[in-house]
Design an enzyme around this catalytic site. Sequence first.
Site, mmCIF file in Angstrom:
data_model
loop_
_atom_site.group_PDB
_atom_site.id
_atom_site.type_symbol
_atom_site.label_atom_id
_atom_site.label_comp_id
_atom_site.label_asym_id
_atom_site.label_seq_id
_atom_site.Cartn_x
_atom_site.Cartn_y
_atom_site.Cartn_z
ATOM 1 N N ASP A 1 14.077 93.116 70.881
ATOM 2 C CA ASP A 1 12.883 92.728 70.992
ATOM 3 C C ASP A 1 12.317 92.390 72.511
ATOM 4 O O ASP A 1 12.869 93.219 73.149
ATOM 5 C CB ASP A 1 12.983 91.156 70.111
ATOM 6 C CG ASP A 1 14.363 90.420 70.359
ATOM 7 O OD1 ASP A 1 15.139 91.249 71.420
ATOM 8 O OD2 ASP A 1 14.750 89.753 69.906
ATOM 9 N N ASN B 1 18.194 79.046 65.023
ATOM 10 C CA ASN B 1 17.958 78.920 63.224
ATOM 11 C C ASN B 1 18.301 80.185 62.890
ATOM 12 O O ASN B 1 17.854 80.410 61.663
ATOM 13 C CB ASN B 1 16.552 78.832 63.500
ATOM 14 C CG ASN B 1 15.284 80.063 64.107
ATOM 15 O OD1 ASN B 1 16.405 80.954 64.345
ATOM 16 N ND2 ASN B 1 14.312 79.842 64.018
ATOM 17 N N HIS C 1 17.534 83.523 63.390
ATOM 18 C CA HIS C 1 17.184 84.654 63.768
ATOM 19 C C HIS C 1 18.433 85.233 64.029
ATOM 20 O O HIS C 1 18.656 85.165 65.222
ATOM 21 C CB HIS C 1 15.922 84.092 64.495
ATOM 22 C CG HIS C 1 16.000 83.844 66.239
ATOM 23 N ND1 HIS C 1 15.798 82.760 66.629
ATOM 24 C CD2 HIS C 1 17.158 84.655 66.662
ATOM 25 C CE1 HIS C 1 15.955 82.571 67.822
ATOM 26 N NE2 HIS C 1 16.610 83.860 67.972
ATOM 27 N N GLU D 1 12.589 85.209 62.975
ATOM 28 C CA GLU D 1 12.274 84.163 62.641
ATOM 29 C C GLU D 1 12.302 83.253 60.827
ATOM 30 O O GLU D 1 12.157 84.431 59.945
ATOM 31 C CB GLU D 1 11.457 83.003 63.231
ATOM 32 C CG GLU D 1 11.094 83.636 64.295
ATOM 33 C CD GLU D 1 12.134 82.291 65.344
ATOM 34 O OE1 GLU D 1 13.152 81.894 64.847
ATOM 35 O OE2 GLU D 1 11.598 82.466 66.576
HETATM 36 C C1 GLP Z 1 17.541 85.204 71.147
HETATM 37 C C2 GLP Z 1 16.829 86.639 71.193
HETATM 38 C C3 GLP Z 1 18.141 87.142 70.459
HETATM 39 C C4 GLP Z 1 19.598 87.116 71.076
HETATM 40 C C5 GLP Z 1 19.707 85.327 70.099
HETATM 41 C C6 GLP Z 1 20.633 84.278 70.445
HETATM 42 O O1 GLP Z 1 16.134 84.878 71.665
HETATM 43 N N1 GLP Z 1 15.838 87.469 70.429
HETATM 44 O O2 GLP Z 1 17.778 88.553 70.261
HETATM 45 O O3 GLP Z 1 20.786 87.340 70.066
HETATM 46 O O4 GLP Z 1 18.175 85.083 70.700
HETATM 47 O O5 GLP Z 1 20.707 84.271 72.424
HETATM 48 P P1 GLP Z 1 21.586 83.734 73.544
HETATM 49 O O6 GLP Z 1 23.217 84.772 73.163
HETATM 50 O O7 GLP Z 1 21.387 83.220 74.892
HETATM 51 O O8 GLP Z 1 22.406 82.399 72.591
#
Ligand code: GLP
Length: 245
Positions: free
Chosen positions: A69, A138, A140, A145
């Site tokens: 993404d 949440n 995702h 989302e």
């Molecule tokens: C982000 C990204 C995801 C990531 C997730 C968890 O917003 N879009 O690809 O895996 O949220 O992030 P973190 O590892 O900082 O908790």
Amino acid sequence: MSINIVQLSSAKEVTRTAATIISNKISSERHCVLGLATGKTFLPIYQKLVEMYENGEISFKNVTTFNLDEYVGLGPGSSASFSHYMHRALFDSVDIEVGGFNLLHGAAECPPKEAIHYDKQVVRRGPIDLQLLGVGLNGHIGFNEPGSPHNSRTRVVELCPSTIAANKGDLAGLDVLPSHAITMGIGTILEAKSILVVATGSAKADAIQRLVNGPVSESFPASALRNHRDVTLLVDGAASSKCKP
Ligand code: GLP
């Protein structure tokens, strides 16, 4: 179909195990296609992979990558972009070919077209051998989302206010926070041959409990992974503390 849950004693063990799974996959494929995730969870894992490369234990010459993404509006020059994250965390420090990594262009003139083009590339150069995934608070995955269809393709999505708030630290310094992102769809993600989900820390405990024990539903995107036949979930004790046995 069930998720293979690997519970480890610490976040450090999770990092070590994730890096080993990734490097074993790279070594076992003549040409390996990896799906990459960003976020804080993956920073130490990429650091470990860089260390392994520096010790001569792995090479990325036979690797093609696709990132999950990117924020709409952020080009590779923006230090808050996932493009920048990937260069700093991995690409600039290993021997991956210039054409080996694929990143979404958040600053593309027409983001919906960029999304369609990217999805076609994933299909044409895939299937992805190993898709790395973190989980948002949440539920995702990528930036899919709650409410995202489980057969969705790469597309432009609106970010939840809670996601923008959770990622605010990485977006510091921007005059305007991104409201949208381009993300590989859940359907695109599920086409990967195998998936490695990583979660550490108590903040993820509720999300992991819902992923493991909750119903499969569009209201919790990560639950779509329960319908894939090869998913491994690596968690530390804190992230798995609310899971029922
Ligand atoms: C982000 C990204 C995801 C990531 C997730 C968890 O917003 N879009 O690809 O895996 O949220 O992030 P973190 O590892 O900082 O908790």
